[in-house]
Write an enzyme that holds these catalytic residues in place. Structure first.
Site, PDB file in Angstrom:
ATOM      1  N   CYS A 234      -8.822  10.093  -9.105  1.00 35.90           N
ATOM      2  CA  CYS A 234      -8.289  10.079 -10.470  1.00 35.90           C
ATOM      3  C   CYS A 234      -9.323  10.632 -11.428  1.00 35.90           C
ATOM      4  CB  CYS A 234      -7.877   8.664 -10.859  1.00 35.90           C
ATOM      5  SG  CYS A 234      -9.164   7.447 -10.615  1.00 35.90           S
TER       6      CYS A 234
ATOM      7  N   PRO B  76       0.836  -1.203   0.000  1.00 33.63           N
ATOM      8  CA  PRO B  76       0.000   0.000   0.000  1.00 33.63           C
ATOM      9  C   PRO B  76       0.871   1.254   0.000  1.00 33.63           C
ATOM     10  CG  PRO B  76       0.094  -0.951   2.207  1.00 33.63           C
ATOM     11  CD  PRO B  76       0.906  -1.855   1.314  1.00 33.63           C
TER      12      PRO B  76
ATOM     13  N   GLU C 236      -3.137   1.655 -13.914  1.00 30.62           N
ATOM     14  CA  GLU C 236      -4.259   2.606 -13.791  1.00 30.62           C
ATOM     15  C   GLU C 236      -3.660   3.913 -13.305  1.00 30.62           C
ATOM     16  OE1 GLU C 236      -7.235   2.019 -14.740  1.00 30.62           O
ATOM     17  OE2 GLU C 236      -7.263  -0.172 -14.883  1.00 30.62           O
TER      18      GLU C 236
HETATM   19  P1  NAD Z   1       2.245   7.578  -6.782  1.00 28.34           P
HETATM   20  O1  NAD Z   1       2.463   7.194  -8.194  1.00 28.34           O
HETATM   21  O2  NAD Z   1       3.122   8.608  -6.175  1.00 28.34           O
HETATM   22  O3  NAD Z   1       2.350   6.277  -5.832  1.00 28.34           O
HETATM   23  C1  NAD Z   1       1.551   5.143  -6.058  1.00 28.34           C
HETATM   24  C2  NAD Z   1       2.197   3.929  -5.424  1.00 28.34           C
HETATM   25  O4  NAD Z   1       3.424   3.660  -6.100  1.00 28.34           O
HETATM   26  C3  NAD Z   1       2.540   4.087  -3.953  1.00 28.34           C
HETATM   27  O5  NAD Z   1       2.231   2.894  -3.268  1.00 28.34           O
HETATM   28  C4  NAD Z   1       4.047   4.297  -3.991  1.00 28.34           C
HETATM   29  O6  NAD Z   1       4.700   3.866  -2.815  1.00 28.34           O
HETATM   30  C5  NAD Z   1       4.421   3.391  -5.144  1.00 28.34           C
HETATM   31  N1  NAD Z   1       5.741   3.643  -5.730  1.00 28.34           N
HETATM   32  C6  NAD Z   1       6.417   4.815  -5.807  1.00 28.34           C
HETATM   33  N2  NAD Z   1       7.610   4.633  -6.401  1.00 28.34           N
HETATM   34  C7  NAD Z   1       7.697   3.314  -6.713  1.00 28.34           C
HETATM   35  C8  NAD Z   1       8.690   2.515  -7.328  1.00 28.34           C
HETATM   36  N3  NAD Z   1       9.835   3.027  -7.776  1.00 28.34           N
HETATM   37  N4  NAD Z   1       8.456   1.200  -7.481  1.00 28.34           N
HETATM   38  C9  NAD Z   1       7.297   0.660  -7.043  1.00 28.34           C
HETATM   39  N5  NAD Z   1       6.317   1.369  -6.443  1.00 28.34           N
HETATM   40  C10 NAD Z   1       6.512   2.689  -6.278  1.00 28.34           C
HETATM   41  O7  NAD Z   1       0.700   8.011  -6.685  1.00 28.34           O
HETATM   42  P2  NAD Z   1      -0.063   8.643  -5.449  1.00 28.34           P
HETATM   43  O8  NAD Z   1       0.413  10.046  -5.288  1.00 28.34           O
HETATM   44  O9  NAD Z   1      -0.073   7.734  -4.283  1.00 28.34           O
HETATM   45  O10 NAD Z   1      -1.568   8.640  -6.034  1.00 28.34           O
HETATM   46  C11 NAD Z   1      -2.095   9.657  -6.823  1.00 28.34           C
HETATM   47  C12 NAD Z   1      -2.104   9.285  -8.288  1.00 28.34           C
HETATM   48  O11 NAD Z   1      -2.816   8.059  -8.483  1.00 28.34           O
HETATM   49  C13 NAD Z   1      -2.823  10.316  -9.115  1.00 28.34           C
HETATM   50  O12 NAD Z   1      -2.104  10.548 -10.305  1.00 28.34           O
HETATM   51  C14 NAD Z   1      -4.153   9.642  -9.428  1.00 28.34           C
HETATM   52  O13 NAD Z   1      -4.785  10.140 -10.588  1.00 28.34           O
HETATM   53  C15 NAD Z   1      -3.736   8.229  -9.564  1.00 28.34           C
HETATM   54  N6  NAD Z   1      -4.881   7.327  -9.422  1.00 28.34           N
HETATM   55  C16 NAD Z   1      -5.326   6.644 -10.523  1.00 28.34           C
HETATM   56  C17 NAD Z   1      -6.451   5.839 -10.429  1.00 28.34           C
HETATM   57  C18 NAD Z   1      -6.972   5.075 -11.612  1.00 28.34           C
HETATM   58  O14 NAD Z   1      -7.751   4.133 -11.411  1.00 28.34           O
HETATM   59  N7  NAD Z   1      -6.626   5.410 -12.842  1.00 28.34           N
HETATM   60  C19 NAD Z   1      -7.098   5.699  -9.193  1.00 28.34           C
HETATM   61  C20 NAD Z   1      -6.618   6.399  -8.107  1.00 28.34           C
HETATM   62  C21 NAD Z   1      -5.498   7.208  -8.226  1.00 28.34           C
END
Ligand code: NAD
Length: 483
Positions: A289, A183, A255
Site C-alpha cells: 500500500c 483472509p 486501511e
Molecule cells: P481487495 O479490496 O480486493 O480485497 C481485500 C479483502 O476484502 C479480501 O479478503 C477480499 O476477499 C475481501 N472482500 C472483497 N469483497 C468483499 C465484500 N463484498 N465483503 C467483504 N469482504 C470482501 O484488496 P486486495 O486486492 O486483496 O489488496 C490490495 C489493496 O489493499 C490495495 O489497494 C492496497 O493498497 C490495499 N492495502 C492497504 C493497506 C493499508 O494499510 N492501507 C495495506 C495493504 C494493502
C-alpha cells in the site's frame, strides 16, 4: 514447481472453534501465480459456517492474564523464527512474492508478535487527580481499557499474506478479544499457518477463528452479523467504501489503498534517491500500500536522476519466485500484470516515455520506468499496484505539493532532501498519514502508528499500539481519594 513443504498444505481447513472443519466438500483451489500449479485448497465457507463461528466467539469470554497473553505471543514469535523457511516458502508459493520478500515478511511477523507481547504487559491506564480546580473534589479518576463486548471481524488483502493478518490478530490477542478472520481468498494458507502457530503457542481457539471462502458468498454476513462489534478491514478503496456503507452502527477500521509519492528535490543525493525509488517501487513486486507509486523529481535533476533509476531498475533481477537470488517474483496473477501493461501502454500513447521494462509473461511483469508522466494519466491517478516507476517532473515545491495533494489518496510519502525549510513545509502541508525524510514512504516500525487519510483510510490507525486502542473500550472509574 518446488514447494518446500515441512507441512502439507494441499488439504487445509477452516479453523472454527479450533476444529479443523473440512466443511461439506466444497473447496477453493489456491494456485501459485508463477506456474499455475495447485499449492493447496481450503474449504468454501457458507453463511452457516460464519454464523457458527460467531456463536462460538460470542459465547467465549477470554480471561487470559497479561502474563499469559505475553507468553503466548512470545512463544509464537519464537516459532515464527524457528519456522522461518517454511513460512517463507508458503508465502512465496501462494503469492508469487520472491523468497527475499517472503523471508523479510516472516521477520516482520516476528516483530508484530514480539511488540504485541511487550504491549500486553503494559497497562496504559491514566490517573487524574480531581482536586485541580476551585470546585474540585478529593477523588481520582482512573482509566482502563476493556475488550470489546462483541466479536471483531478482520478482513485482509493478498499483498502481505501473513503480516497483514498478524497486524489484526496480534492486537486482538493482546487485548483479550475474540476475532473471526477472513483472509484473502488468493492467499488463505499463510493465515491458517499463523493461526496454527498461535494455537500451538497456547491460544484458546475461540479467540481466533479463520473462515475461508468467497467474499460474494460470506462477506455480507461477516459485515452485518449482530454479534460483530468492529470490522477491521485492509484492502482496496472500492471494497472499503462498500463496507463503510454496509456495516451500519458499529466501529470500523478501514486501511485502504495508497498512491505514495517519493519527492526528489534539486539538492538530493541522487544515488540515494534512485536507490530508494527502485526499492520503494519494486520490493514486494510493487504490491505494498505504501510502495512508491509516483516519483516527483525536480526538473533541474530529472535527467540525471532517471539515468540512475534506469540503471538500478535494469539490475533489479526478477523471475522464478523460488530462486533465492532474485530480487522480485511475480505479481498476484496474470490479470493484475495485464492491467499494469494496459496502463503503461495508455500513458505511452498519451506522451509518456518508456525508459525500461514493460515486458510481461503471465504474472511476471518487468520493473518498468516511464518518464514525463502527467498527474492526469491513469497510471498515477489510480493506484497502480505493481512494479512501475512513473516519473513526474516539477519546477517548484509549490507545484510538487499541489501534485501530491491533487490525488484522492493520502497514505504515506517520502522526500529526498537535506533542506529543513522543505521538510517543514511538507510535514505541515502534505495531506498524508506519514512522511519519511530520506527514506521510502513504506518505512515504519510494526509498533508505530500507521494509516492514511482521504481515500486511504478511515477510523483508528494501525500499528500494534494504536490497533490495541482501537480494539478496546475506554472506561473510567473514580474513587474517593483524600490528599
Ligand atoms: P481487495 O479490496 O480486493 O480485497 C481485500 C479483502 O476484502 C479480501 O479478503 C477480499 O476477499 C475481501 N472482500 C472483497 N469483497 C468483499 C465484500 N463484498 N465483503 C467483504 N469482504 C470482501 O484488496 P486486495 O486486492 O486483496 O489488496 C490490495 C489493496 O489493499 C490495495 O489497494 C492496497 O493498497 C490495499 N492495502 C492497504 C493497506 C493499508 O494499510 N492501507 C495495506 C495493504 C494493502
Amino acid at each position: 514447481m518446488p514447494i518446500d513443504r515441512a507441512h502439507d498444505y494441499r488439504e487445509e481447513a477452516m479453523r472454527i472453534g479450533g476444529e479443523r472443519d473440512v466443511g461439506d466438500g466444497r473447496r477453493l483451489e489456491v494456485l501459485d501465480p508463477y506456474m499455475g500449479l495447485s499449492v493447496g485448497s481450503v474449504p468454501l465457507a457458507r453463511v452457516d459456517d460464519v454464523r457458527r463461528a460467531m456463536t462460538i466467539a460470542r459465547a467465549y469470554r477470554p480471561r487470559l492474564s497479561r502474563h499469559e497473553r505475553a507468553e503466548i505471543l512470545t512463544r509464537a514469535a519464537g516459532a515464527v523464527v524457528a519456522r522461518r523457511d517454511e513460512i517463507s516458502a508458503l508465502i512465496t508459493a501462494e503469492s508469487g512474492l520472491c523468497r527475499k520478500d517472503s523471508l523479510y515478511e516472516a521477520g516482520r511477523v516476528r516483530d508484530v508478535l514480539a511488540f504485541g507481547a511487550a504491549a500486553a504487559l503494559d497497562d496504559d491506564g491514566r490517573v487524574f487527580s480531581c482536586d485541580i480546580t476551585p470546585h474540585g473534589r478529593q477523588r481520582r479518576v482512573y482509566t482502563q481499557r476493556d475488550p470489546l463486548l462483541g466479536v471483531i471481524v478482520a478482513i485482509t488483502p493478498f499483498n502481505h499474506p501473513m503480516n497483514q493478518v498478524a497486524h489484526k490478530v496480534v492486537p486482538a490477542i493482546a487485548t483479550n478479544n475474540r476475532m473471526v478472520l477472513k483472509p484473502s481468498e488468493k492467499v488463505p494458507l499463510s493465515a491458517l499457518l499463523l493461526a496454527d502457530i498461535l494455537y500451538e503457542a497456547g491460544l484458546p481457539p475461540p479467540m481466533l477463528q479463520v473462515v475461508t471462502g468467497h467474499p460474494a458468498e460470506i462477506g455480507d454476513e461477516l459485515l452485518t452479523h449482530p454479534d460483530v462489534d468492529l470490522v477491521s478491514f485492509t484492502g482496496g478503496v472500492a471494497i472499503g467504501k462498500y463496507i463503510a456503507g454496509r456495516v451500519g452502527y458499529r466501529r470500523t477500521v478501514l486501511e485502504l489503498g495508497g498512491n505514495d509519492p517519493l519527492i526528489v528535490m534539486d539538492d538530493a543525493d541522487l544515488d540515494e534517491a534512485a536507490a530508494l525509488a527502485a526499492a520503494g517501487s519494486y520490493k514486494n513486486s510493487g504490491q505494498r500500500c505504501t510502495a512508491v507509486k509516483r516519483i516527483l523529481v525536480h526538473e533541474a535533476v530529472a535527467d540525471d536522476f532517471t539515468d540512475r533509476l534506469v540503471e538500478r531498475t535494469r539490475r533489479w533481477s526478477y523471475g522464478d519466485p523460488n530462486d533465492p537470488q532474485l530480487d522480485m517474483g511475480t505479481v498476484i496473477d496474470d490479470a493484475a500484470a495485464r492491467l499494469f501493461e494496459t496502463r503503461v501502454d495508455e500513458a505511452i500513447a498519451q506522451g509518456a516515455r518508456l525508459l525500461c521494462g514493460h515486458r510481461r509473461e503471465g504474472a511476471l511483469y518487468a520493473p518498468t520506468v516511464i518518464d514525463r508522466v502527467r498527474p492526469e494519466m491513469t497510471v498515477v491517478r489510480e493506484e497502480t499496484f505493481g512494479p512501475v516507476s512513473p516519473v513526474l517532473r516539477f519546477g517548484s515545491i509549490d507545484e510538487a505539493i499541489a501534485i501530491v495533494n491533487g490525488s484522492a489518496y493520502g497514505l504515506s510519502s517520502g522526500v529526498c532532501t537535506n533542506r529543513l525549510d522543505v521538510v517543514t513545509r511538507l510535514v505541515n502541508e502534505l495531506q498524508v498519514g506519514s512522511l519519511n525524510v530520506r527514506e521510502v514512504p513504506g518505512y515504519r516500525l510494526e509498533l508505530t502508528p500507521f494509516g492514511g487519510i482521504k481515500d486511504s483510510g478511515l477510523g483508528h490507525k494501525e500499528g500494534v499500539l494504536e490497533a490495541m486502542k482501537g480494539f478496546t473500550n475506554l472506561k473510567t472509574y473514580s474513587l474517593p481519594w483524600p490528599t
